[in-house]
Scaffold this motif. Structure first.
Motif, PDB file in Angstrom:
ATOM      1  N   TYR A  39       0.396 -18.693 -18.732  1.00 50.47           N
ATOM      2  CA  TYR A  39       0.663 -19.022 -17.637  1.00 50.47           C
ATOM      3  C   TYR A  39       0.820 -18.146 -16.940  1.00 50.47           C
ATOM      4  O   TYR A  39       0.778 -17.678 -15.213  1.00 50.47           O
ATOM      5  N   VAL A  40       1.056 -16.198 -17.144  1.00 48.50           N
ATOM      6  CA  VAL A  40       0.412 -15.206 -15.850  1.00 48.50           C
ATOM      7  C   VAL A  40      -0.793 -15.632 -15.892  1.00 48.50           C
ATOM      8  O   VAL A  40      -1.067 -15.423 -14.221  1.00 48.50           O
ATOM      9  N   ASN A  69       4.478 -28.019 -14.197  1.00 52.67           N
ATOM     10  CA  ASN A  69       3.322 -27.518 -14.181  1.00 52.67           C
ATOM     11  C   ASN A  69       2.624 -27.293 -12.660  1.00 52.67           C
ATOM     12  O   ASN A  69       1.433 -26.377 -12.081  1.00 52.67           O
ATOM     13  N   ASN A  70       2.826 -28.235 -12.284  1.00 48.22           N
ATOM     14  CA  ASN A  70       1.696 -28.117 -10.563  1.00 48.22           C
ATOM     15  C   ASN A  70       3.055 -28.152  -9.432  1.00 48.22           C
ATOM     16  O   ASN A  70       2.578 -27.799  -8.062  1.00 48.22           O
ATOM     17  N   GLN A  71       3.710 -27.093  -9.505  1.00 47.24           N
ATOM     18  CA  GLN A  71       4.785 -26.780  -8.473  1.00 47.24           C
ATOM     19  C   GLN A  71       4.791 -24.953  -9.189  1.00 47.24           C
ATOM     20  O   GLN A  71       4.639 -24.762  -9.596  1.00 47.24           O
ATOM     21  N   ASN A  72       5.127 -24.164  -7.386  1.00 52.18           N
ATOM     22  CA  ASN A  72       4.911 -22.584  -7.068  1.00 52.18           C
ATOM     23  C   ASN A  72       6.280 -22.211  -6.679  1.00 52.18           C
ATOM     24  O   ASN A  72       5.872 -21.892  -5.941  1.00 52.18           O
ATOM     25  N   LEU A  73       7.599 -22.735  -6.848  1.00 53.05           N
ATOM     26  CA  LEU A  73       8.372 -22.669  -6.154  1.00 53.05           C
ATOM     27  C   LEU A  73       8.735 -21.017  -6.822  1.00 53.05           C
ATOM     28  O   LEU A  73       9.223 -20.423  -5.837  1.00 53.05           O
ATOM     29  N   ASP A  78      11.154 -17.987  -5.146  1.00 50.62           N
ATOM     30  CA  ASP A  78      12.384 -17.953  -5.536  1.00 50.62           C
ATOM     31  C   ASP A  78      12.666 -18.223  -6.808  1.00 50.62           C
ATOM     32  O   ASP A  78      12.072 -19.614  -6.910  1.00 50.62           O
ATOM     33  N   GLU A  79      12.342 -17.658  -8.120  1.00 50.30           N
ATOM     34  CA  GLU A  79      12.344 -18.619  -9.936  1.00 50.30           C
ATOM     35  C   GLU A  79      13.427 -18.898  -9.591  1.00 50.30           C
ATOM     36  O   GLU A  79      12.846 -20.454 -10.616  1.00 50.30           O
ATOM     37  N   ARG A  80      14.497 -19.887  -8.856  1.00 54.55           N
ATOM     38  CA  ARG A  80      15.956 -20.530  -9.382  1.00 54.55           C
ATOM     39  C   ARG A  80      15.782 -21.704  -8.888  1.00 54.55           C
ATOM     40  O   ARG A  80      16.224 -22.524  -9.106  1.00 54.55           O
ATOM     41  N   LEU A  81      14.103 -21.379  -7.958  1.00 58.99           N
ATOM     42  CA  LEU A  81      14.788 -22.855  -7.033  1.00 58.99           C
ATOM     43  C   LEU A  81      13.633 -23.713  -8.486  1.00 58.99           C
ATOM     44  O   LEU A  81      14.088 -25.175  -7.959  1.00 58.99           O
ATOM     45  N   SER A  82      12.899 -23.442  -9.215  1.00 58.10           N
ATOM     46  CA  SER A  82      12.112 -23.837 -10.325  1.00 58.10           C
ATOM     47  C   SER A  82      13.645 -24.677 -10.690  1.00 58.10           C
ATOM     48  O   SER A  82      12.846 -26.136 -11.522  1.00 58.10           O
ATOM     49  N   PHE A  83      13.687 -24.454 -11.175  1.00 59.16           N
ATOM     50  CA  PHE A  83      15.329 -25.354 -12.220  1.00 59.16           C
ATOM     51  C   PHE A  83      16.313 -26.139 -10.404  1.00 59.16           C
ATOM     52  O   PHE A  83      16.895 -25.399 -10.034  1.00 59.16           O
TER      53      PHE A  83
END
Length: 677
Positions: free
Chosen positions: A454-455, A500-504, A508-513
């Motif tokens: 993932y990194v 896994n197909n988005q890069n929000l 901002d890390e918080r947007l993924s949730f």
């Protein structure tokens, strides 16, 4: 007295020859076809003293190429003479048919004679043979001068008991085949042996002589000379069935381009395959430590099993497919497994060298380019089944290691499940401790590997994002859709896209949730929103509903809106294209909608719902003016702007692309450093 016939080929001969493909590099293939025909003709007689003489016909005009101090005239034709069965009525009738199956049992395809006319202007045939124990002589020409192909056919009855003899003369060598034909006798000899190798390995091979003027070269003796010390024969068994393999170091590489093993039945080559089916590491030519020349490993496998299990067309041997009816058959996998130690016996150092080269390349690739596969170093024996040749690209190697990692992970998880379901009652505390330590270690290694993958993925995405901000191959900046698609696919919702197909996280890390996301869709098409607006925010993100309010109509904590603009965009209208005003208008429209229905539940959008807006664009004079009009403040680094609209309860950030990229790199830098990428 000669009997004149009016025989015809019976097809559109010129069209058939024109359709035939013959590459320039195969300029000697018509000769090879004639030689193999002679071998088959001798086999049909059962004569143990078969002879084939191949005469090189050269031009009387010399060329500028020299062999020693003598000029070498070019080859303009060939004459092939044998003491085989000859052109009796049965063979002659077969010759006149377009697709003859007469020699199918010998691997013949019935197109060799058409290949003659592809490369030569004329073919003459003269054959002394026996029909009903009476000697006869048949002669004719075969060419494209007449529509029927056969010219001047004649049959003579002969007196006495003359020996059988057939002479095929290929004359009028056509270009480009003539100009490409080797001129040196030894080169032609090597090419003939290489093409007819399976026949030279047969003890009953006819005596084949290459004649060049007064010089003669017996190819059987020449074959023994060039293979002396480089030929190995071994017997081996597969399921109690005996086989024999003849292995050769082959230094001529015109016909063979890779290490090759051939399956033979009844002294005929039936099929062939690359040696890496047996030894995955072997690829590329091998340098002989004595001569310094490069060679390929060539092998011929024979056995009664092949003779008894070949199909009627003699093109395939039957192997087991693990059926209940296959009890008397062997599998191709078992054949490969038994072949491996036999080949290693004679080429052990070479095989080990290939293996070392492969391991060095894999470990270097993992260390320098793909650290996500480092866990595989713990399972180094798994590399045995990975085929890596000198032509394997980094992309192909990455795919091979990815598949291997999946196999290792599956096996490991299977072992863990088995261990967890075992009966622990009979195990001591120390045994239980060791078992669970082993399970923990395996799961930890696998999770580390997934984190590494993932990194690496993040590193790649940031490089792709950075590239999208610069000039493309046409010298233009990418459209905003390109940047948008990297962060989140357009015209989709969170119900359509895997996490896994988005890069929000780039923003901002918080947007993924989030609870629900709509990407580049009209507001009115958002499920449950009461709106007629055709506006399409780039991203609408609805965040967790307030959990402590009971009922199915809990309000959302917040709604986030993201608007992208084309990198380095300069032109904006003073009001209609003010992106800050555009975002505020989106907020008003969503507030008017009041509700959003998602997953069967309805959530309120009310005064307690907070709005966060991101404007992602490059800063220019127009953007600065828009920010000042909205009374926004500069960010601490001086790159962007931020502010709060009290009436809309809306926080807004104006983020230039270089700030987004820089912040994302800084947040992930420690991960990249730890992984060494």
């Amino acid at each position: 007295m000669a009997k004149i016939t009016t025989d015809k080929i019976g097809i559109d001969l010129k069209g058939r020859v024109n359709r035939l493909k013959l590459a320039e590099r195969n300029m000697l293939l018509p000769l090879f076809e004639a030689i193999v025909n002679s071998i088959h003709a001798i086999e049909d007689t059962g004569n143990p003293k078969g002879t084939i003489n191949i005469n090189l016909i050269r031009s009387s005009q010399t060329t500028v190429e020299f062999e020693g101090s003598h000029a070498i005239p070019e080859i303009i034709g060939f004459e092939i003479e044998d003491n085989g069965i000859g052109f009796n009525e049965e063979n002659y009738e077969s010759f006149k048919r377009e697709y003859s199956t007469y020699k199918a049992d010998k691997g013949g395809l019935g197109i060799g004679r058409f290949m003659w006319l592809k490369a030569f202007h004329n073919v003459t045939v003269e054959s002394i043979y026996y029909e009903d124990s009476l000697p006869k002589n048949r002669s004719f020409s075969f060419n494209l001068r007449t529509p029927d192909g056969i010219e001047n056919p004649q049959i003579n009855s002969l007196e006495g008991k003359p020996e059988k003899k057939t002479t095929i003369t290929l004359s009028g060598y056509k270009d480009p085949y003539k100009s490409k034909c080797p001129k040196k006798t030894e080169t032609i000899a090597n090419r003939i042996i290489e093409h007819c190798l399976i026949y030279f390995l047969n003890p009953s091979c006819p005596t084949i002589t290459l004649i060049d003027g007064v010089d003669k070269l017996e190819l059987n003796q020449y074959f023994e000379k060039i293979t002396s010390g480089n030929r190995f024969t071994e017997k081996f068994f597969v399921s109690n069935k005996e086989f024999k393999i003849t292995l050769l170091k082959w230094f001529s590489h015109e016909e063979f381009t890779s290490h090759r093993l051939s399956i033979c039945a009844n002294n005929r080559e039936v099929d062939s395959f690359n040696i890496n089916k047996v030894l995955p590491d072997v690829s590329g030519k091998i340098r002989d430590i004595v001569t310094g020349e490069y060679y390929l490993i060539v092998g011929y496998i024979e056995g009664k099993y092949f003779d008894e299990n070949i199909n009627d067309e003699r093109t395939e041997v039957t192997f087991s497919k693990d059926s209940l009816l296959d009890i008397d058959l062997i599998s191709i996998k078992d054949l490969y497994n038994e072949l491996a130690p036999v080949i290693k016996k004679h080429f052990h150092e070479e095989v080990e060298k290939f293996k070392t080269q492969k391991l060095e390349r894999i470990t270097y690739f993992i260390a320098e380019k793909a650290p996500q596969y480092r866990i595989l170093n713990k399972y180094i024996e798994s590399f045995d089944d990975v085929t890596v040749t000198e032509n394997t690209s980094e992309q192909e190697l990455d795919l091979k290691l990815y598949r291997l990692l999946q196999d290792v992970e599956f096996t490991s998880r299977k072992d863990v499940v088995t261990a967890l379901t075992e009966d622990d009652n009979n195990q001591t505390p120390d045994e239980l401790k060791q078992k669970y330590l082993r399970i923990f270690e395996e799961l930890t290694d696998l999770n580390k590997s997934k984190l590494a993958q993932y990194v690496v993925h993040r590193k790649y995405i940031l490089e792709l994002f950075e590239k999208s901000l610069g000039l493309n191959a046409q010298g233009k900046y990418e459209l905003e859709d390109t940047v948008h698609s990297i962060i989140y696919p357009t015209k989709t919702t969170s119900n359509d896209i895997d996490y896994n197909n988005q890069n929000l996280w780039i923003l901002d890390e918080r947007l993924s949730f989030h609870t629900f996301l709509s990407s580049d869709k009209q507001i009115k098409k958002t499920p449950g929103i009461q709106s007629d607006s055709k506006d399409r925010p780039d991203l609408m993100i609805f965040n967790n509903p307030i959990s402590y309010i009971e009922g199915d109509e809990a309000p959302f904590n917040s709604v986030t809106l993201v608007e992208f603009k084309r990198p380095m965009r300069k032109g904006y209208d003073d009001y209609e294209e003010d992106p800050i005003v555009q975002l505020f208008d989106y907020v008003r429209e969503i507030k008017k909608g009041k509700k959003l229905t998602e997953g069967g539940r309805t959530y309120d959008i009310n005064e307690s719902t907070k709005f966060y807006c991101y404007l992602v664009c490059d800063i220019n004079e127009k953007i600065i003016r828009f920010a000042e009009n909205a009374q926004l403040e500069k960010t601490y680094d001086g790159l962007g702007y931020y502010g709060y609209n009290k009436s809309l309860r809306c926080v807004i950030d104006v983020m230039p692309f270089n700030q987004v990229l820089s912040n994302a790199k800084k947040r992930n830098k420690v991960l990249f450093n730890k992984l060494g990428i």
